[in-house]
Design an enzyme around this catalytic site. Structure first.
Site, PDB file in Angstrom:
ATOM      1  N   ASP A  43       0.821  -1.038  -0.107  1.00 32.05           N
ATOM      2  CA  ASP A  43      -0.103   0.162   0.055  1.00 32.05           C
ATOM      3  C   ASP A  43       0.840   1.466  -0.149  1.00 32.05           C
ATOM      4  O   ASP A  43       2.057   1.147   0.646  1.00 32.05           O
ATOM      5  CB  ASP A  43      -0.717  -0.150   1.347  1.00 32.05           C
ATOM      6  CG  ASP A  43      -1.845  -1.063   1.374  1.00 32.05           C
ATOM      7  OD1 ASP A  43      -2.232  -1.629   0.047  1.00 32.05           O
ATOM      8  OD2 ASP A  43      -2.364  -1.332   2.485  1.00 32.05           O
ATOM      9  N   TYR A  44       0.329   2.323  -0.647  1.00 36.39           N
ATOM     10  CA  TYR A  44       0.814   3.613  -0.625  1.00 36.39           C
ATOM     11  C   TYR A  44       1.428   4.213   0.852  1.00 36.39           C
ATOM     12  O   TYR A  44       2.336   4.787   0.911  1.00 36.39           O
ATOM     13  CB  TYR A  44      -0.170   4.708  -1.212  1.00 36.39           C
ATOM     14  CG  TYR A  44       0.381   6.008  -1.625  1.00 36.39           C
ATOM     15  CD1 TYR A  44       1.489   6.188  -2.290  1.00 36.39           C
ATOM     16  CD2 TYR A  44      -0.289   6.889  -0.692  1.00 36.39           C
ATOM     17  CE1 TYR A  44       1.896   7.658  -2.731  1.00 36.39           C
ATOM     18  CE2 TYR A  44       0.187   8.420  -0.989  1.00 36.39           C
ATOM     19  CZ  TYR A  44       1.105   8.657  -2.062  1.00 36.39           C
ATOM     20  OH  TYR A  44       1.526   9.995  -2.200  1.00 36.39           O
TER      21      TYR A  44
END
Length: 184
Positions: A43-44
């Protein structure tokens, strides 16, 4: 072409892809190795170990459910034995049940862990704690959703291991290339 695997310590707020139309940081800002593709995503908002490879079969194997993935997690609240038990037994997340293969509380933040930029949000009256979690699935935001399902919102998530590959001493933004063992 030899089969190689690239170990990358993905910094916070970097996309797990090589391009972005919104001008955000992405893998292309850190890795200039032609022919490598991500074997799974991170995930970012998450940090830590990502694997990239130049071989489609390896990419499929590493991203699959046979590969264990371990995470260091800082959560809001105090991790208790009941939380760990729930995670090991399995919690309902969206339309599936997610189960930790391993879950343990850590007494404090590991000494090797770098400072995050920007730092996590801090609430004066709510304590935080650390735990390690190992899973063999890899669904979108799974670890965050599992932790939230037991009442422990994630503040920081760092993947430390994928199968036999460990983050080790790599700092955010660093990578190294290794020959992929043929007996995997």
């Amino acid at each position: 072409m030899s089969q190689n695997i690239l170990l990358f310590n993905k910094p916070y707020h970097v996309l797990s892809q090589f391009t972005d139309t919104a001008s955000r940081q992405h893998l292309g800002h850190y890795i200039n190795e032609p022919g490598f593709y991500a074997a799974g995503r991170l995930d970012y908002d998450s940090e830590g170990l990502m694997l990239l490879t130049n071989d489609g079969k390896i990419q499929h194997h590493v991203a699959g459910s046979d590969t264990h993935k371990s995470y260091l997690i800082q959560v809001e609240g105090r991790v208790q034995a009941k939380h760990l038990q729930q995670l090991r037994q399995g919690v309902k997340v969206k339309d599936y049940v997610a189960r930790a293969l391993h879950a343990e509380t850590l007494a404090k933040k590991p000494a090797w862990l770098w400072k995050r930029n920007p730092p996590i949000r801090v609430r004066q009256n709510i304590p935080t704690s650390w735990m390690m979690l190992t899973i063999n699935q890899g669904k979108n935001r799974q670890v965050r959703r599992m932790s939230a399902a037991v009442g422990l919102p994630v503040l920081r998530l760092v993947r430390t291991q994928i199968g036999p590959y460990e983050l080790g001493q790599m700092q955010p933004g660093e990578y190294k290339i290794e020959k992929y063992p043929s007996k995997q």
